[in-house]
Design a protein around this motif. Structure first.
Motif, mmCIF file in Angstrom:
data_model
loop_
_atom_site.group_PDB
_atom_site.id
_atom_site.type_symbol
_atom_site.label_atom_id
_atom_site.label_comp_id
_atom_site.label_asym_id
_atom_site.label_seq_id
_atom_site.Cartn_x
_atom_site.Cartn_y
_atom_site.Cartn_z
ATOM 1 N N GLY A 131 -1.494 6.391 -5.257
ATOM 2 C CA GLY A 131 -1.504 7.726 -5.857
ATOM 3 C C GLY A 131 -1.942 8.811 -4.888
ATOM 4 N N CYS A 132 -2.278 8.453 -3.655
ATOM 5 C CA CYS A 132 -2.752 9.457 -2.683
ATOM 6 C C CYS A 132 -1.566 10.090 -1.975
ATOM 7 C CB CYS A 132 -3.697 8.840 -1.666
ATOM 8 S SG CYS A 132 -4.349 10.074 -0.508
ATOM 9 N N MET A 133 -1.059 11.183 -2.550
ATOM 10 C CA MET A 133 0.153 11.788 -2.031
ATOM 11 C C MET A 133 -0.070 12.579 -0.747
ATOM 12 S SD MET A 133 2.441 10.519 -3.490
ATOM 13 C CE MET A 133 2.564 9.364 -4.823
ATOM 14 N N ASN A 134 -1.314 12.930 -0.439
ATOM 15 C CA ASN A 134 -1.537 13.628 0.834
ATOM 16 C C ASN A 134 -2.078 12.685 1.912
ATOM 17 O OD1 ASN A 134 -4.225 13.348 0.224
ATOM 18 N ND2 ASN A 134 -4.736 15.512 0.324
ATOM 19 N N CYS A 135 -1.979 11.395 1.649
ATOM 20 C CA CYS A 135 -2.389 10.425 2.677
ATOM 21 C C CYS A 135 -1.195 10.133 3.590
ATOM 22 C CB CYS A 135 -2.842 9.114 2.031
ATOM 23 S SG CYS A 135 -4.439 9.215 1.203
ATOM 24 N N ALA A 136 -1.453 10.165 4.893
ATOM 25 C CA ALA A 136 -0.406 9.818 5.857
ATOM 26 C C ALA A 136 -0.190 8.306 5.834
ATOM 27 C CB ALA A 136 -0.835 10.265 7.254
ATOM 28 N N ASP A 137 0.982 7.866 6.283
ATOM 29 C CA ASP A 137 1.281 6.430 6.339
ATOM 30 C C ASP A 137 0.173 5.669 7.065
ATOM 31 O OD1 ASP A 137 3.619 7.118 5.114
ATOM 32 O OD2 ASP A 137 4.958 6.296 6.653
ATOM 33 N N GLU A 138 -0.220 6.187 8.226
ATOM 34 C CA GLU A 138 -1.237 5.482 9.017
ATOM 35 C C GLU A 138 -2.574 5.394 8.283
ATOM 36 O OE1 GLU A 138 -1.198 9.434 11.720
ATOM 37 O OE2 GLU A 138 -2.232 7.750 12.660
ATOM 38 N N GLU A 139 -2.846 6.382 7.433
ATOM 39 C CA GLU A 139 -4.095 6.357 6.660
ATOM 40 C C GLU A 139 -4.039 5.278 5.577
ATOM 41 O OE1 GLU A 139 -5.602 10.968 7.137
ATOM 42 O OE2 GLU A 139 -4.243 10.510 5.490
ATOM 43 N N ILE A 140 -2.873 5.135 4.949
ATOM 44 C CA ILE A 140 -2.718 4.091 3.920
ATOM 45 C C ILE A 140 -2.829 2.724 4.589
ATOM 46 C CG2 ILE A 140 -1.114 3.031 2.282
ATOM 47 C CD1 ILE A 140 -2.189 5.674 1.250
ATOM 48 N N ILE A 141 -2.172 2.576 5.739
ATOM 49 C CA ILE A 141 -2.221 1.304 6.474
ATOM 50 C C ILE A 141 -3.668 0.986 6.875
ATOM 51 C CG2 ILE A 141 -1.537 0.232 8.682
ATOM 52 C CD1 ILE A 141 1.252 1.607 8.200
ATOM 53 N N ALA A 142 -4.392 2.013 7.338
ATOM 54 C CA ALA A 142 -5.800 1.811 7.711
ATOM 55 C C ALA A 142 -6.625 1.398 6.494
ATOM 56 C CB ALA A 142 -6.361 3.088 8.334
ATOM 57 N N ALA A 143 -6.309 1.962 5.335
ATOM 58 C CA ALA A 143 -7.052 1.619 4.114
ATOM 59 C C ALA A 143 -6.764 0.173 3.720
ATOM 60 C CB ALA A 143 -6.676 2.570 2.972
ATOM 61 N N VAL A 144 -5.490 -0.251 3.847
ATOM 62 C CA VAL A 144 -5.149 -1.648 3.548
ATOM 63 C C VAL A 144 -5.898 -2.566 4.513
ATOM 64 C CG1 VAL A 144 -3.287 -3.370 3.536
ATOM 65 C CG2 VAL A 144 -2.876 -1.090 2.574
ATOM 66 N N ASP A 145 -5.894 -2.227 5.793
ATOM 67 C CA ASP A 145 -6.599 -3.047 6.785
ATOM 68 C C ASP A 145 -8.092 -3.126 6.464
ATOM 69 O OD1 ASP A 145 -4.312 -3.653 8.175
ATOM 70 O OD2 ASP A 145 -4.574 -2.093 9.690
ATOM 71 N N TYR A 146 -8.649 -1.991 6.072
ATOM 72 C CA TYR A 146 -10.072 -1.970 5.715
ATOM 73 C C TYR A 146 -10.337 -2.908 4.536
ATOM 74 C CZ TYR A 146 -14.426 -0.380 3.590
ATOM 75 O OH TYR A 146 -15.667 -0.346 3.010
ATOM 76 N N GLY B 135 0.828 -1.210 0.000
ATOM 77 C CA GLY B 135 0.000 0.000 0.000
ATOM 78 C C GLY B 135 0.855 1.251 0.000
ATOM 79 N N LEU B 136 1.903 1.234 0.807
ATOM 80 C CA LEU B 136 2.753 2.423 0.945
ATOM 81 C C LEU B 136 3.670 2.617 -0.259
ATOM 82 C CD1 LEU B 136 3.699 2.001 4.705
ATOM 83 C CD2 LEU B 136 2.341 3.868 3.735
ATOM 84 N N ASN B 137 4.262 1.520 -0.722
ATOM 85 C CA ASN B 137 5.289 1.644 -1.761
ATOM 86 C C ASN B 137 4.853 1.169 -3.138
ATOM 87 O OD1 ASN B 137 7.255 2.639 0.117
ATOM 88 N ND2 ASN B 137 7.347 0.569 0.944
ATOM 89 N N GLY B 138 3.659 0.593 -3.209
ATOM 90 C CA GLY B 138 3.179 0.100 -4.489
ATOM 91 C C GLY B 138 3.739 -1.280 -4.798
ATOM 92 N N VAL B 139 3.272 -1.845 -5.894
ATOM 93 C CA VAL B 139 3.783 -3.136 -6.360
ATOM 94 C C VAL B 139 4.451 -2.866 -7.703
ATOM 95 C CG1 VAL B 139 3.191 -5.509 -7.012
ATOM 96 C CG2 VAL B 139 1.881 -4.360 -5.214
ATOM 97 N N ALA B 140 5.777 -2.994 -7.698
ATOM 98 C CA ALA B 140 6.550 -2.626 -8.885
ATOM 99 C C ALA B 140 6.027 -3.332 -10.132
ATOM 100 C CB ALA B 140 8.021 -2.977 -8.661
ATOM 101 N N GLY B 141 5.964 -2.609 -11.203
ATOM 102 C CA GLY B 141 5.587 -3.186 -12.484
ATOM 103 C C GLY B 141 4.092 -3.416 -12.656
ATOM 104 N N THR B 142 3.285 -2.937 -11.700
ATOM 105 C CA THR B 142 1.830 -3.087 -11.835
ATOM 106 C C THR B 142 1.156 -1.713 -11.747
ATOM 107 O OG1 THR B 142 1.238 -3.218 -9.493
ATOM 108 C CG2 THR B 142 2.064 -5.247 -10.500
ATOM 109 N N GLY B 143 -0.149 -1.731 -11.849
ATOM 110 C CA GLY B 143 -0.921 -0.493 -11.716
ATOM 111 C C GLY B 143 -0.980 -0.007 -10.287
#
Ligand code: HEC
Length: 143
Positions: free
Chosen positions: A122-137, A108-116
Motif C-alpha cells: 500500500g506504500c504508493m510513494n515507496c520506490a522499488d528499491e525501498e520496497i526491496i530493502a523492506a523485504v530484505d529487512y 513486495g512490489l506486486n502483492g500476493v493476489a487474493g490476499t491482504g
C-alpha cells in the motif's frame, strides 16, 4: 445623549474586538515560536521528531528497509493481520524464504493476489528499491 452613548458602545465593541484579535495574533506567534525549534533540529537519525520525519530524511532520500517496514509494513507484519507472516517468526517465514529472494521481492512490489498483501504493502510513494530493502529487512530479521 443616547447618540453619544451608542457611539461609545460601538467604540467599546471595536476596542474589544481589536484586543481579541491582538490576543489571537499573539497566541499564533507563540505557537509558531514553540514549534520552530522542533522543525529546525529535526535531522536524520533524530528519533525525537517522530518516525515519519526520520523516515523522510534518512540516508539522502532513499529510506532504509527498516524505516520503510516501520512506516508501511509493520501494521500487518507485526500483528499477523490477515495471515501476514510476522517479522521475526522463523516458522512462518521458512517456506516463503525457500522460494528465493526474487520471488519475495516480487511479492513486495506486486502483492500476493487474493490476499491482504496488496502491491507495495500500500506504500504508493515507496520506490522499488525501498520496497526491496523492506523485504530484505523482513527476511533478514526472520531466519
Ligand atoms: C494490509 C496488510 C499488509 C501490509 C500493509 C503489508 N503486508 Fe506483506 N503480507 C500481508 C499478508 C496477509 C501476507 C500473506 C500473503 C499470503 O497469504 O501469502 C503478506 C506477505 C508478504 C510477503 C511474503 C510473500 C510471499 O511470496 O510469500 C512479503 C515479502 C511481504 N508481505 C512484504 C511486505 C512489505 C515489504 C510490506 C511493506 C512495504 C508489506 N508486506 C505490507 C499483508 C500485508
Amino acid at each position: 445623549m443616547t447618540k453619544s452613548l451608542k457611539s461609545l458602545v460601538i467604540l467599546l465593541a471595536a476596542a474589544l474586538s481589536v484586543a481579541a484579535f491582538a490576543k489571537t495574533e499573539e497566541q499564533r506567534e507563540a505557537i509558531i515560536e514553540r514549534i520552530k525549534p522542533h522543525g529546525s533540529v529535526c535531522v536524520a537519525g533524530d528519533t525525537s521528531c517522530g518516525a515519519m520525519t526520520a523516515v523522510a530524511t534518512s540516508s539522502g532520500g532513499v529510506r532504509s528497509g527498516e524505516a520503510v517496514y516501520n512506516a508501511a509494513c509493520m501494521a500487518c507484519h507485526s500483528t499477523g493481520a490477515g495471515g501476514a507472516p510476522k517479522l521475526g517468526d522463523v516458522v512462518a517465514w521458512t517456506n516463503r524464504i525457500s522460494k528465493g529472494r526474487e520471488v519475495l521481492h516480487d511479492s513486495g512490489l506486486n502483492g500476493v493476489a487474493g490476499t491482504g498483501m496488496i502491491a507495495r504493502g500500500g506504500c504508493m510513494n515507496c520506490a522499488d528499491e525501498e520496497i526491496i530493502a523492506a523485504v530484505d529487512y523482513m527476511v533478514d530479521s526472520s531466519q
